[in-house]
Design an enzyme around this catalytic site. Structure first.
Site, mmCIF file in Angstrom:
data_model
loop_
_atom_site.group_PDB
_atom_site.id
_atom_site.type_symbol
_atom_site.label_atom_id
_atom_site.label_comp_id
_atom_site.label_asym_id
_atom_site.label_seq_id
_atom_site.Cartn_x
_atom_site.Cartn_y
_atom_site.Cartn_z
ATOM 1 N N CYS A 7 1.494 2.541 3.441
ATOM 2 C CA CYS A 7 1.504 2.590 4.576
ATOM 3 C C CYS A 7 2.849 2.269 5.271
ATOM 4 O O CYS A 7 3.974 1.515 4.366
ATOM 5 C CB CYS A 7 1.042 0.340 4.285
ATOM 6 S SG CYS A 7 2.457 -0.325 4.454
ATOM 7 N N CYS A 29 5.397 -0.347 4.988
ATOM 8 C CA CYS A 29 5.051 -0.605 2.654
ATOM 9 C C CYS A 29 6.659 0.312 2.976
ATOM 10 O O CYS A 29 7.706 -0.097 2.057
ATOM 11 C CB CYS A 29 4.272 0.045 2.655
ATOM 12 S SG CYS A 29 2.911 -1.404 2.770
ATOM 13 N N ARG A 63 -5.408 -0.207 1.593
ATOM 14 C CA ARG A 63 -6.358 -1.113 2.567
ATOM 15 C C ARG A 63 -7.256 -0.294 2.583
ATOM 16 O O ARG A 63 -8.361 -0.597 2.916
ATOM 17 C CB ARG A 63 -5.701 -0.992 3.399
ATOM 18 C CG ARG A 63 -4.572 -2.080 3.924
ATOM 19 C CD ARG A 63 -3.387 -1.697 4.735
ATOM 20 N NE ARG A 63 -3.385 -0.903 5.326
ATOM 21 C CZ ARG A 63 -1.463 -0.464 5.843
ATOM 22 N NH1 ARG A 63 -1.788 -1.271 7.275
ATOM 23 N NH2 ARG A 63 -1.790 0.385 6.805
ATOM 24 N N ASP A 121 0.682 -1.201 0.105
ATOM 25 C CA ASP A 121 0.356 0.435 -0.275
ATOM 26 C C ASP A 121 1.303 1.097 -0.021
ATOM 27 O O ASP A 121 1.565 1.375 1.036
ATOM 28 C CB ASP A 121 -0.923 -0.297 1.549
ATOM 29 C CG ASP A 121 -1.709 1.260 1.473
ATOM 30 O OD1 ASP A 121 -1.795 2.420 0.415
ATOM 31 O OD2 ASP A 121 -2.880 1.140 2.295
#
Length: 201
Positions: free
Chosen positions: A86, A89, A113, A83
């Site tokens: 995120c 991430c 998400r 994502d």
């Protein structure tokens, strides 16, 4: 339904649907969702088979429907559900050179998400539609402004696959054998795990 075959329990059939496994009674009246565990050997039989279904699903999608970062000398390959917004991430991607140094090819799939139509979803499409996808992904993960374009893209396919994989969050790392590491794993630690997997440990 991709396949139906007898399970380890008499009268119960193993049914593969995409990257998911279900168990169905012989007469088709009852369906079980869950894990089949060999108690004596402490083995999750379902997880072993799920690895193969995840691998098959990723192979079917194909690397040309992913954003791929390749090292000069590739030893291992992982697919990562990511994502753009995120935190972990972003941390993983900020260390991309370390993964490359370990010989790990990274194939990115998007899992916004916040869902379809969200800011993260639209950014994923814009990255996919960019002239240089790899550069656009790196820029987006650094919170830099990217051109918000649209085009034909595989983002919905990525999200469907993530759903089939039962992804609970991002990043979700899937190895070549279809095994899953949920969450961020540093490059050296990931390389050790991949080496052990290759050696069949």
């Amino acid at each position: 339904v991709d396949s139906v075959k007898p399970s380890e329990i008499k009268g119960l059939y193993e049914v593969v649907v995409g990257a998911s496994i279900y168990y169905v009674s012989e007469d088709g009246k009852y369906l079980l969702q869950g894990r089949l565990v060999d108690v004596a050997n402490h083995t999750d039989l379902t997880e072993k088979k799920l690895g193969a279904t995840r691998k098959a699903a990723l192979d079917k999608l194909g690397a040309d429907n992913m954003i791929v970062f390749k090292p000069k000398i590739g030893k291992y390959k992982v697919s990562i559900l990511t994502d753009i917004d995120c935190g972990y991430c972003r941390k993983l991607h900020s260390e991309i050179d370390q993964y490359m140094a370990e010989g790990i090819t990274i194939q990115y799939l998007f899992l916004p998400r916040a869902g379809k139509g969200s800011d993260s979803y639209n950014k994923a499409i814009a990255v996919w539609c960019a002239k240089d996808r790899n550069a656009a992904l790196t820029a987006a993960k650094k919170d830099q402004t990217i051109e918000m374009k649209t085009c034909d893209n595989p983002i919905d396919k990525h999200m469907k696959l993530a759903d089939e994989f039962g992804a609970q969050g991002t990043p979700m790392i899937v190895t070549e054998n279809g095994n899953v590491s949920p969450g961020y794993v540093p490059a050296k630690q990931l390389a050790q795990a991949l080496q052990a997997e290759k050696a069949g440990q």
